[in-house]
Design a protein around this motif. Structure first.
Motif, PDB file in Angstrom:
ATOM      1  N   ARG A 140      22.547 -10.859 -14.445  1.00  0.00           N
ATOM      2  CA  ARG A 140      21.628  -9.709 -14.722  1.00  0.00           C
ATOM      3  C   ARG A 140      20.127  -9.870 -15.087  1.00  0.00           C
ATOM      4  O   ARG A 140      19.241  -9.198 -14.548  1.00  0.00           O
ATOM      5  CB  ARG A 140      22.253  -8.966 -15.984  1.00  0.00           C
ATOM      6  CG  ARG A 140      21.824  -7.847 -16.368  1.00  0.00           C
ATOM      7  CD  ARG A 140      22.296  -7.259 -17.774  1.00  0.00           C
ATOM      8  NE  ARG A 140      21.753  -6.043 -18.076  1.00  0.00           N
ATOM      9  CZ  ARG A 140      21.480  -5.801 -19.416  1.00  0.00           C
ATOM     10  NH1 ARG A 140      21.614  -6.634 -20.267  1.00  0.00           N
ATOM     11  NH2 ARG A 140      20.725  -4.517 -19.591  1.00  0.00           N
ATOM     12  N   ALA A 141      19.994 -11.028 -15.944  1.00  0.00           N
ATOM     13  CA  ALA A 141      18.515 -11.235 -16.082  1.00  0.00           C
ATOM     14  C   ALA A 141      17.721 -11.566 -15.006  1.00  0.00           C
ATOM     15  O   ALA A 141      16.474 -11.248 -14.739  1.00  0.00           O
ATOM     16  CB  ALA A 141      18.426 -12.419 -17.200  1.00  0.00           C
ATOM     17  N   ARG A 142      18.390 -12.561 -13.935  1.00  0.00           N
ATOM     18  CA  ARG A 142      17.731 -12.713 -12.674  1.00  0.00           C
ATOM     19  C   ARG A 142      17.626 -11.388 -11.735  1.00  0.00           C
ATOM     20  O   ARG A 142      16.375 -11.304 -11.064  1.00  0.00           O
ATOM     21  CB  ARG A 142      18.410 -13.816 -11.816  1.00  0.00           C
ATOM     22  CG  ARG A 142      18.473 -15.235 -12.423  1.00  0.00           C
ATOM     23  CD  ARG A 142      18.897 -16.159 -11.789  1.00  0.00           C
ATOM     24  NE  ARG A 142      20.192 -15.797 -10.807  1.00  0.00           N
ATOM     25  CZ  ARG A 142      21.544 -16.204 -11.322  1.00  0.00           C
ATOM     26  NH1 ARG A 142      21.629 -16.752 -12.501  1.00  0.00           N
ATOM     27  NH2 ARG A 142      22.429 -15.693 -10.606  1.00  0.00           N
ATOM     28  N   LEU A 143      18.333 -10.481 -11.864  1.00  0.00           N
ATOM     29  CA  LEU A 143      18.130  -9.250 -11.012  1.00  0.00           C
ATOM     30  C   LEU A 143      17.055  -8.508 -11.734  1.00  0.00           C
ATOM     31  O   LEU A 143      16.252  -7.814 -10.863  1.00  0.00           O
ATOM     32  CB  LEU A 143      19.640  -8.585 -10.857  1.00  0.00           C
ATOM     33  CG  LEU A 143      20.590  -9.164 -10.077  1.00  0.00           C
ATOM     34  CD1 LEU A 143      22.006  -8.488 -10.290  1.00  0.00           C
ATOM     35  CD2 LEU A 143      20.265  -9.165  -8.503  1.00  0.00           C
ATOM     36  N   LEU A 144      16.890  -8.531 -13.119  1.00  0.00           N
ATOM     37  CA  LEU A 144      16.163  -7.419 -13.672  1.00  0.00           C
ATOM     38  C   LEU A 144      14.530  -8.199 -13.280  1.00  0.00           C
ATOM     39  O   LEU A 144      13.778  -7.449 -12.918  1.00  0.00           O
ATOM     40  CB  LEU A 144      16.299  -7.510 -14.959  1.00  0.00           C
ATOM     41  CG  LEU A 144      17.516  -6.781 -15.364  1.00  0.00           C
ATOM     42  CD1 LEU A 144      17.701  -6.903 -17.177  1.00  0.00           C
ATOM     43  CD2 LEU A 144      16.969  -5.190 -15.388  1.00  0.00           C
ATOM     44  N   ASP A 145      14.566  -9.537 -13.213  1.00  0.00           N
ATOM     45  CA  ASP A 145      13.353 -10.042 -12.991  1.00  0.00           C
ATOM     46  C   ASP A 145      12.984 -10.136 -11.518  1.00  0.00           C
ATOM     47  O   ASP A 145      12.060  -9.915 -11.206  1.00  0.00           O
ATOM     48  CB  ASP A 145      13.454 -11.790 -13.239  1.00  0.00           C
ATOM     49  CG  ASP A 145      12.140 -12.459 -13.030  1.00  0.00           C
ATOM     50  OD1 ASP A 145      11.264 -11.980 -13.385  1.00  0.00           O
ATOM     51  OD2 ASP A 145      12.124 -13.346 -12.315  1.00  0.00           O
ATOM     52  N   LEU A 146      13.923  -9.981 -10.474  1.00  0.00           N
ATOM     53  CA  LEU A 146      13.800  -9.939  -9.030  1.00  0.00           C
ATOM     54  C   LEU A 146      13.232  -8.319  -8.799  1.00  0.00           C
ATOM     55  O   LEU A 146      12.483  -8.143  -7.836  1.00  0.00           O
ATOM     56  CB  LEU A 146      15.117 -10.134  -8.375  1.00  0.00           C
ATOM     57  CG  LEU A 146      15.176 -10.171  -6.839  1.00  0.00           C
ATOM     58  CD1 LEU A 146      14.312 -11.186  -6.193  1.00  0.00           C
ATOM     59  CD2 LEU A 146      16.543  -9.980  -6.216  1.00  0.00           C
ATOM     60  N   TYR A 147      13.967  -7.379  -9.440  1.00  0.00           N
ATOM     61  CA  TYR A 147      13.491  -6.059  -9.220  1.00  0.00           C
ATOM     62  C   TYR A 147      12.531  -5.499 -10.108  1.00  0.00           C
ATOM     63  O   TYR A 147      12.296  -4.339  -9.965  1.00  0.00           O
ATOM     64  CB  TYR A 147      14.746  -5.293  -9.000  1.00  0.00           C
ATOM     65  CG  TYR A 147      15.587  -5.751  -7.808  1.00  0.00           C
ATOM     66  CD1 TYR A 147      15.195  -5.377  -6.513  1.00  0.00           C
ATOM     67  CD2 TYR A 147      16.863  -6.541  -7.849  1.00  0.00           C
ATOM     68  CE1 TYR A 147      16.065  -5.752  -5.445  1.00  0.00           C
ATOM     69  CE2 TYR A 147      17.471  -6.921  -6.890  1.00  0.00           C
ATOM     70  CZ  TYR A 147      17.052  -6.344  -5.637  1.00  0.00           C
ATOM     71  OH  TYR A 147      17.822  -6.765  -4.348  1.00  0.00           O
ATOM     72  N   ALA A 148      11.920  -6.211 -11.111  1.00  0.00           N
ATOM     73  CA  ALA A 148      11.010  -5.629 -11.997  1.00  0.00           C
ATOM     74  C   ALA A 148       9.906  -5.332 -11.018  1.00  0.00           C
ATOM     75  O   ALA A 148       9.503  -5.801  -9.966  1.00  0.00           O
ATOM     76  CB  ALA A 148      10.405  -6.666 -12.780  1.00  0.00           C
ATOM     77  N   ASN A 149       9.162  -4.202 -11.608  1.00  0.00           N
ATOM     78  CA  ASN A 149       8.020  -3.695 -11.228  1.00  0.00           C
ATOM     79  C   ASN A 149       6.836  -5.061 -11.229  1.00  0.00           C
ATOM     80  O   ASN A 149       6.322  -5.169 -12.304  1.00  0.00           O
ATOM     81  CB  ASN A 149       7.493  -2.359 -11.579  1.00  0.00           C
ATOM     82  CG  ASN A 149       6.342  -1.684 -11.012  1.00  0.00           C
ATOM     83  OD1 ASN A 149       5.511  -2.545 -10.513  1.00  0.00           O
ATOM     84  ND2 ASN A 149       6.224  -0.588 -11.334  1.00  0.00           N
ATOM     85  N   ARG A 150       6.568  -5.285 -10.034  1.00  0.00           N
ATOM     86  CA  ARG A 150       5.453  -6.469 -10.009  1.00  0.00           C
ATOM     87  C   ARG A 150       4.088  -5.912 -11.021  1.00  0.00           C
ATOM     88  O   ARG A 150       3.410  -6.904 -11.218  1.00  0.00           O
ATOM     89  CB  ARG A 150       5.103  -6.816  -8.717  1.00  0.00           C
ATOM     90  CG  ARG A 150       6.537  -7.584  -7.998  1.00  0.00           C
ATOM     91  CD  ARG A 150       6.815  -8.566  -8.860  1.00  0.00           C
ATOM     92  NE  ARG A 150       8.101  -9.000  -7.949  1.00  0.00           N
ATOM     93  CZ  ARG A 150       8.994  -9.991  -8.453  1.00  0.00           C
ATOM     94  NH1 ARG A 150       8.829 -10.416  -9.706  1.00  0.00           N
ATOM     95  NH2 ARG A 150       9.869 -10.313  -7.759  1.00  0.00           N
ATOM     96  N   GLY A 151       3.771  -4.563 -10.993  1.00  0.00           N
ATOM     97  CA  GLY A 151       2.715  -4.176 -11.387  1.00  0.00           C
ATOM     98  C   GLY A 151       2.542  -4.094 -12.917  1.00  0.00           C
ATOM     99  O   GLY A 151       1.797  -3.993 -13.678  1.00  0.00           O
ATOM    100  N   GLU A 152       4.035  -4.287 -13.457  1.00  0.00           N
ATOM    101  CA  GLU A 152       4.070  -4.115 -14.898  1.00  0.00           C
ATOM    102  C   GLU A 152       3.810  -5.376 -15.578  1.00  0.00           C
ATOM    103  O   GLU A 152       3.998  -5.386 -16.853  1.00  0.00           O
ATOM    104  CB  GLU A 152       5.501  -3.294 -15.247  1.00  0.00           C
ATOM    105  CG  GLU A 152       5.749  -1.990 -14.839  1.00  0.00           C
ATOM    106  CD  GLU A 152       7.051  -1.589 -15.092  1.00  0.00           C
ATOM    107  OE1 GLU A 152       7.765  -2.129 -15.777  1.00  0.00           O
ATOM    108  OE2 GLU A 152       7.348  -0.340 -14.753  1.00  0.00           O
ATOM    109  N   ARG A 153       3.769  -6.472 -14.891  1.00  0.00           N
ATOM    110  CA  ARG A 153       3.889  -7.870 -15.572  1.00  0.00           C
ATOM    111  C   ARG A 153       2.395  -8.169 -15.917  1.00  0.00           C
ATOM    112  O   ARG A 153       1.574  -7.991 -15.928  1.00  0.00           O
ATOM    113  CB  ARG A 153       4.289  -8.872 -14.411  1.00  0.00           C
ATOM    114  CG  ARG A 153       5.517  -8.625 -13.965  1.00  0.00           C
ATOM    115  CD  ARG A 153       5.926  -9.859 -13.391  1.00  0.00           C
ATOM    116  NE  ARG A 153       7.432  -9.749 -13.054  1.00  0.00           N
ATOM    117  CZ  ARG A 153       8.098 -10.788 -12.736  1.00  0.00           C
ATOM    118  NH1 ARG A 153       7.763 -12.169 -12.865  1.00  0.00           N
ATOM    119  NH2 ARG A 153       9.529 -10.710 -12.479  1.00  0.00           N
TER     120      ARG A 153
END
Length: 153
Positions: A140-153
Motif C-alpha cells: 500500500r505504501a509503495r502504491l501511494l508513493d507510485l501514484y502520488a501527485n508529483r506536484g505535491e512533493r
C-alpha cells in the motif's frame, strides 16, 4: 531442523517453544543459487519458505512491458502465499538474486497438523496473518508513493 535454528521471521519469532518445534519439524533447510527459480507462475503452490539469508525477486509478465519486478524479499521474510488461496497456483515467478538459504515448509503437512492440533494451527495462522498484513501495508505504501501527485512533493 532444530527449532532453535529455524530462521523464523520476526513476526513468527514469538511463537511458543512447542509451536516452534512443530513448525521446525515441518521444515527442511534449502539453498537456492543466484539465478535459480524457486517457483514459477501457475505451477502448484505446495510450499512456503522462511528466508534466512539472500534475496528473491518476485516477477510477472506484463503484456507490452515484458517481465516486471514486483518486490524483492530478503532474509527474515516469508516467501510464498499462494497456497493459502482456493486456487493454489503461484501467482508470480520467484527467482533467487543471490545465494539464498531458507527453511522450506511443506504446507500440506502444515495444514494437516493445524487441523489435528488446533492450538498450533491458531498460533501459526495468527503469526502468518501478521506477516501478510505487514506485506500488504508495505505494498500500500509503495502504491501511494507510485501514484502520488508529483506536484505535491
Amino acid at each position: 531442523m532444530n527449532a532453535d535454528e529455524a530462521p523464523l521471521p520476526p513476526a513468527l519469532g514469538h511463537l511458543g517453544h512447542g509451536h516452534r518445534l512443530r513448525l521446525a519439524a515441518l521444515s527442511t533447510p534449502v539453498r537456492f543459487a543466484a539465478g535459480e527459480f524457486v517457483f514459477r507462475e501457475n505451477e502448484p503452490a505446495t510450499r512456503c519458505w522462511l528466508l534466512s539469508t539472500g534475496s528473491v525477486v518476485l516477477t510477472t509478465l506484463v503484456p507490452g512491458r515484458g517481465t516486471v519486478a514486483l518486490e524483492t524479499l530478503h532474509g527474515g521474510d516469508v516467501l510464498g502465499w499462494s497456497w493459502l488461496g482456493t486456487r493454489q497456483l503461484w501467482q508470480f515467478d520467484a527467482q533467487a538474486t543471490t545465494t539464498t538459504d531458507a527453511a522450506e515448509v511443506d504446507v500440506a503437512a502444515l495444514e494437516e497438523m493445524a487441523l489435528s492440533q488446533p492450538d498450533f494451527g491458531y498460533a501459526v495462522t495468527r503469526a502468518l496473518s501478521g506477516v501478510l498484513i505487514a506485506r500488504l501495508q508495505s505494498t500500500r505504501a509503495r502504491l501511494l508513493d507510485l501514484y502520488a501527485n508529483r506536484g505535491e512533493r
